[in-house]
Design an enzyme around this catalytic site. Structure first.
Site, PDB file in Angstrom:
ATOM      1  N   LEU A  37     -17.018   7.553  -5.144  1.00 17.51           N
ATOM      2  CA  LEU A  37     -16.134   8.709  -4.975  1.00 17.51           C
ATOM      3  C   LEU A  37     -15.009   8.326  -4.013  1.00 17.51           C
ATOM      4  O   LEU A  37     -15.219   7.553  -3.078  1.00 17.51           O
ATOM      5  CB  LEU A  37     -16.916   9.891  -4.382  1.00 17.51           C
ATOM      6  CG  LEU A  37     -17.882  10.585  -5.336  1.00 17.51           C
ATOM      7  CD1 LEU A  37     -18.734  11.602  -4.574  1.00 17.51           C
ATOM      8  CD2 LEU A  37     -17.122  11.292  -6.470  1.00 17.51           C
ATOM      9  N   GLY A  38     -13.825   8.877  -4.233  1.00 18.05           N
ATOM     10  CA  GLY A  38     -12.689   8.550  -3.363  1.00 18.05           C
ATOM     11  C   GLY A  38     -11.741   7.563  -4.019  1.00 18.05           C
ATOM     12  O   GLY A  38     -10.598   7.418  -3.584  1.00 18.05           O
ATOM     13  N   GLY A  39     -12.236   6.854  -5.053  1.00 18.03           N
ATOM     14  CA  GLY A  39     -11.365   5.961  -5.836  1.00 18.03           C
ATOM     15  C   GLY A  39     -10.697   4.875  -5.025  1.00 18.03           C
ATOM     16  O   GLY A  39     -11.172   4.480  -3.945  1.00 18.03           O
ATOM     17  N   THR A  40      -9.567   4.404  -5.548  1.00 21.20           N
ATOM     18  CA  THR A  40      -8.833   3.307  -4.909  1.00 21.20           C
ATOM     19  C   THR A  40      -8.414   3.707  -3.496  1.00 21.20           C
ATOM     20  O   THR A  40      -8.609   2.955  -2.542  1.00 21.20           O
ATOM     21  CB  THR A  40      -7.587   2.959  -5.747  1.00 21.20           C
ATOM     22  OG1 THR A  40      -8.017   2.582  -7.050  1.00 21.20           O
ATOM     23  CG2 THR A  40      -6.796   1.812  -5.123  1.00 21.20           C
ATOM     24  N   GLY A 173       7.264  -7.961  -3.198  1.00 20.04           N
ATOM     25  CA  GLY A 173       7.628  -7.308  -1.932  1.00 20.04           C
ATOM     26  C   GLY A 173       7.731  -5.803  -2.087  1.00 20.04           C
ATOM     27  O   GLY A 173       8.675  -5.188  -1.606  1.00 20.04           O
ATOM     28  N   GLY A 174       6.749  -5.225  -2.780  1.00 17.06           N
ATOM     29  CA  GLY A 174       6.706  -3.762  -2.912  1.00 17.06           C
ATOM     30  C   GLY A 174       5.854  -3.165  -1.812  1.00 17.06           C
ATOM     31  O   GLY A 174       5.694  -3.767  -0.741  1.00 17.06           O
ATOM     32  N   GLU A 195       9.803 -12.015  -3.525  1.00 14.12           N
ATOM     33  CA  GLU A 195      10.128 -10.810  -4.288  1.00 14.12           C
ATOM     34  C   GLU A 195      11.167 -11.144  -5.359  1.00 14.12           C
ATOM     35  O   GLU A 195      12.160 -11.821  -5.099  1.00 14.12           O
ATOM     36  CB  GLU A 195      10.645  -9.719  -3.330  1.00 14.12           C
ATOM     37  CG  GLU A 195      11.365  -8.557  -3.973  1.00 14.12           C
ATOM     38  CD  GLU A 195      10.534  -7.763  -4.983  1.00 14.12           C
ATOM     39  OE1 GLU A 195       9.354  -7.489  -4.725  1.00 14.12           O
ATOM     40  OE2 GLU A 195      11.093  -7.432  -6.054  1.00 14.12           O
ATOM     41  N   GLY A 262       2.532  -4.538  -8.882  1.00 13.57           N
ATOM     42  CA  GLY A 262       2.436  -3.263  -9.580  1.00 13.57           C
ATOM     43  C   GLY A 262       1.047  -3.032 -10.142  1.00 13.57           C
ATOM     44  O   GLY A 262       0.198  -3.937 -10.125  1.00 13.57           O
ATOM     45  N   HIS A 434      11.321  18.869  22.869  1.00 12.73           N
ATOM     46  CA  HIS A 434      11.830  17.723  23.627  1.00 12.73           C
ATOM     47  C   HIS A 434      10.834  17.351  24.709  1.00 12.73           C
ATOM     48  O   HIS A 434      10.337  18.237  25.394  1.00 12.73           O
ATOM     49  CB  HIS A 434      13.180  18.053  24.282  1.00 12.73           C
ATOM     50  CG  HIS A 434      13.647  16.951  25.188  1.00 12.73           C
ATOM     51  ND1 HIS A 434      14.267  15.824  24.701  1.00 12.73           N
ATOM     52  CD2 HIS A 434      13.543  16.795  26.531  1.00 12.73           C
ATOM     53  CE1 HIS A 434      14.544  15.020  25.729  1.00 12.73           C
ATOM     54  NE2 HIS A 434      14.113  15.588  26.849  1.00 12.73           N
TER      55      HIS A 434
HETATM   56  P1  NAI Z   1       5.304  -1.910  -6.339  1.00 11.17           P
HETATM   57  O1  NAI Z   1       5.850  -1.470  -7.624  1.00 11.17           O
HETATM   58  O2  NAI Z   1       5.489  -1.095  -5.118  1.00 11.17           O
HETATM   59  O3  NAI Z   1       5.876  -3.357  -5.968  1.00 11.17           O
HETATM   60  C1  NAI Z   1       5.760  -4.456  -6.808  1.00 11.17           C
HETATM   61  C2  NAI Z   1       6.863  -5.415  -6.461  1.00 11.17           C
HETATM   62  O4  NAI Z   1       6.624  -6.626  -7.128  1.00 11.17           O
HETATM   63  C3  NAI Z   1       8.254  -4.926  -6.875  1.00 11.17           C
HETATM   64  O5  NAI Z   1       9.116  -4.979  -5.789  1.00 11.17           O
HETATM   65  C4  NAI Z   1       8.617  -5.882  -7.979  1.00 11.17           C
HETATM   66  O6  NAI Z   1      10.001  -6.119  -8.052  1.00 11.17           O
HETATM   67  C5  NAI Z   1       7.860  -7.135  -7.571  1.00 11.17           C
HETATM   68  N1  NAI Z   1       7.613  -8.079  -8.667  1.00 11.17           N
HETATM   69  C6  NAI Z   1       7.298  -7.794  -9.942  1.00 11.17           C
HETATM   70  N2  NAI Z   1       7.135  -8.947 -10.645  1.00 11.17           N
HETATM   71  C7  NAI Z   1       7.333  -9.962  -9.772  1.00 11.17           C
HETATM   72  C8  NAI Z   1       7.301 -11.376  -9.872  1.00 11.17           C
HETATM   73  N3  NAI Z   1       7.051 -11.956 -11.034  1.00 11.17           N
HETATM   74  N4  NAI Z   1       7.546 -12.123  -8.764  1.00 11.17           N
HETATM   75  C9  NAI Z   1       7.827 -11.519  -7.583  1.00 11.17           C
HETATM   76  N5  NAI Z   1       7.874 -10.201  -7.439  1.00 11.17           N
HETATM   77  C10 NAI Z   1       7.619  -9.413  -8.509  1.00 11.17           C
HETATM   78  O7  NAI Z   1       3.748  -2.197  -6.641  1.00 11.17           O
HETATM   79  P2  NAI Z   1       2.544  -2.510  -5.644  1.00 11.17           P
HETATM   80  O8  NAI Z   1       3.047  -2.947  -4.321  1.00 11.17           O
HETATM   81  O9  NAI Z   1       1.647  -3.409  -6.409  1.00 11.17           O
HETATM   82  O10 NAI Z   1       1.861  -1.098  -5.458  1.00 11.17           O
HETATM   83  C11 NAI Z   1       1.332  -0.412  -6.600  1.00 11.17           C
HETATM   84  C12 NAI Z   1       1.446   1.086  -6.409  1.00 11.17           C
HETATM   85  O11 NAI Z   1       0.592   1.505  -5.374  1.00 11.17           O
HETATM   86  C13 NAI Z   1       2.866   1.496  -6.056  1.00 11.17           C
HETATM   87  O12 NAI Z   1       3.369   2.355  -7.034  1.00 11.17           O
HETATM   88  C14 NAI Z   1       2.736   2.204  -4.766  1.00 11.17           C
HETATM   89  O13 NAI Z   1       3.461   3.408  -4.743  1.00 11.17           O
HETATM   90  C15 NAI Z   1       1.241   2.475  -4.587  1.00 11.17           C
HETATM   91  N6  NAI Z   1       0.909   2.301  -3.181  1.00 11.17           N
HETATM   92  C16 NAI Z   1       1.375   3.216  -2.286  1.00 11.17           C
HETATM   93  C17 NAI Z   1       1.156   3.056  -0.957  1.00 11.17           C
HETATM   94  C18 NAI Z   1       1.754   4.033   0.003  1.00 11.17           C
HETATM   95  O14 NAI Z   1       2.100   5.127  -0.390  1.00 11.17           O
HETATM   96  N7  NAI Z   1       1.927   3.668   1.256  1.00 11.17           N
HETATM   97  C19 NAI Z   1       0.383   1.925  -0.434  1.00 11.17           C
HETATM   98  C20 NAI Z   1      -0.003   0.996  -1.449  1.00 11.17           C
HETATM   99  C21 NAI Z   1       0.235   1.208  -2.771  1.00 11.17           C
END
Ligand code: NAI
Length: 456
Positions: A37-40, A173-174, A195, A262, A434
């Site tokens: 429960l709680g998933g990813t 670099g996401g 990235e 992603g 403040h």
């Molecule tokens: P992401 O979509 O945020 O980033 C993936 C990155 O990989 C992009 O910048 C993309 O341009 C790059 N990329 C793609 N193919 C590539 C390649 N061949 N070589 C180098 N770079 C490449 O996906 P990420 O970081 O895997 O996260 C997945 C999901 O999880 C996201 O949609 C995110 O919103 C969610 N998440 C949210 C968090 C938060 O809200 N703080 C924390 C962790 C994840």
């Protein structure tokens, strides 16, 4: 055959919160979860990452206090202990979710459900019939098919490392890539982020994206944008990641390679073709603004339904689906979704950027306020900048971007301002405590029209 008003497949944030919301409104609910429960989010995502980042930020703080002579020495820390305590926090939360579901009378079934019809499921050999179904199966990491990709780890693996790696290469670099890079860099790992796009986080306000990139680089993270990873090779010392940029080939050595490029929809057990469920071209479940799929009484929410892959969006989508199931028509409003990256320092944004406004024919003005002009930020040793994007004509708030400590907390205040489209005159009469970091949001909003008090 067992009958329920609502069957939910997947017990992550979207699934479990929908189950609680529906049960509290009198529906007989069954929730299927094949893992925990709680998933990813709770088990291998947001929560354990934030535990690591909190400790990493503390270590950074201690380092900076040592550099300034306030601490005589920085001391040492135990990565093993951090990992163990992290698991305790995760277990506490997972048990909390289980407790809530039980108290609300939700039937939780441990096992993988198979949809055998739009409103029929089988799990552990038993058949279930439902008036309504919510699919909340989440997502799984995506891997680019390059030679040697099997040598890379995903975020789940990297969260569970028992030993601190000396060198880590992060592909992507996401959000995940930058958060992991931040945590491990602060723990002492040499980190290189590769990235594909240039610049980092290109959908955000360029000034904020540039500032975040430079602050991360200052922390010692190597960031190479506009680079395409070609292959990963294994050698006796570890791995070599080959990437190309402007016709040049780079070779980065690492003992751990994280691939974070992603996530794709997890559709295991959904039997998409058999039940006739429509998917988007990117392979996510297609839904309308009420979270309805193309099948009557079948809803989809969270990562499996594409769009924002954020737990708080999954919560909102789940509550929308439950409202519609109960006959109270509700459409999801995604105009003010906070987007946080829990790097060190943090990043958070809500609403639109000036560039997005321009594309929609809206003229905007950009105000900013630097942490160095704020008393609380100086007292806390925090640095960064707040940006506020206001519509030029109506003087309404349309976007906020924050780079700096506290960004993910400050963004809630900003979210309210964007959701309510706060005007310049409303900002002028608003009284903010403040000293507080929140004052910077008001100051940046006033700065859009050159009325900030603590800025020339
Ligand atoms: P992401 O979509 O945020 O980033 C993936 C990155 O990989 C992009 O910048 C993309 O341009 C790059 N990329 C793609 N193919 C590539 C390649 N061949 N070589 C180098 N770079 C490449 O996906 P990420 O970081 O895997 O996260 C997945 C999901 O999880 C996201 O949609 C995110 O919103 C969610 N998440 C949210 C968090 C938060 O809200 N703080 C924390 C962790 C994840």
């Amino acid at each position: 055959m067992k009958s329920f008003d609502l069957v939910i497949i997947g017990g992550g944030p979207g699934g479990y919160s929908s189950a609680i919301a529906a049960a509290k409104r009198g529906l007989k609910v069954a929730l299927f979860e094949k893992e925990k429960l709680g998933g990813t989010c709770l088990n291998v995502g947001c929560i354990p990452t934030k535990y690591l980042l909190d400790k990493a930020a503390l270590i950074e703080k201690i380092r900076s206090l040592t550099q300034s002579g306030i601490f005589r020495e920085a001391g040492s820390f135990s990565f093993r202990k951090i990992q163990a305590e992290k698991n305790e926090v995760v277990n506490k939360l997972v048990n909390g979710v289980s407790f809530l579901l039980n108290k609300c009378g939700v039937t939780v079934v441990q096992g993988e459900a198979q949809l055998i019809g739009p409103r029929r499921a089988i799990c552990n050999g038993e058949e279930y019939k439902a008036d309504n179904v919510i699919i909340a199966t989440g997502s799984v990491p995506f891997r680019i098919p390059i030679p040697g990709s099997e040598f890379s780890l995903d975020s789940t693996d990297v969260l569970a490392l028992e030993k601190l790696p000396a060198k880590m290469v992060v592909i992507g670099g996401g959000v995940i890539g930058l958060e992991m890079a931040s945590a491990y860099r602060s723990f002492g790992t040499e980190v290189t982020v590769i990235e594909l796009l240039d610049p980092l986080i290109p959908a955000e306000q360029p000034e904020a994206a540039r500032l975040l990139t430079s602050m991360l680089k200052k922390r010692g993270i190597n960031i190479r944008t506009g680079s395409k990873v070609e292959r990963i090779e294994k050698n006796p010392q570890g791995f070599i990641v080959y990437s190309g940029k402007d016709g040049k080939t780079f070779e980065d050595c690492a003992d751990v390679v994280l691939m974070a490029v992603g996530r794709k929809a997890n559709l295991s057990g959904i039997n998409v073709e058999k039940i006739g469920l429509k998917l988007s071209p990117k392979g996510f479940i297609e839904v309308n603004s009420k979270q309805q799929t193309n099948l009557d009484h079948v809803y989809a929410i969270g990562d499996a339904a594409g769009g924002y892959q954020l737990a708080h969006v999954a919560y909102a989508e789940g509550e929308t689906a439950v409202s519609n199931i109960l006959g109270n028509e509700r459409e999801i409003d995604l105009s003010a979704v906070p987007r946080c990256i829990y790097t060190i320092p943090g990043f958070a944004a809500v609403g639109i950027t000036a560039q997005q406004a321009q594309k929609n024919g809206i003229e905007t003005v950009l105000g900013s306020f630097n942490y160095s002009g704020n008393g609380m930020a100086l007292a806390e040793g925090a640095s960064g900048t707040v940006y506020v994007i206001m519509e030029k004509e109506s003087k309404r708030t349309v976007g906020v971007q924050i780079v700096g400590e506290g960004a993910s907390e400050l963004i809630s205040f900003a979210t309210l301002a964007v959701a309510e489209k706060l005007t310049l005159s409303e900002w002028e009469t608003l009284i903010v405590a403040h000293p507080s970091l929140s004052e910077m949001i008001r100051e940046a909003a006033l700065d859009s029209f050159e009325r900030a008090i603590h800025k020339i």
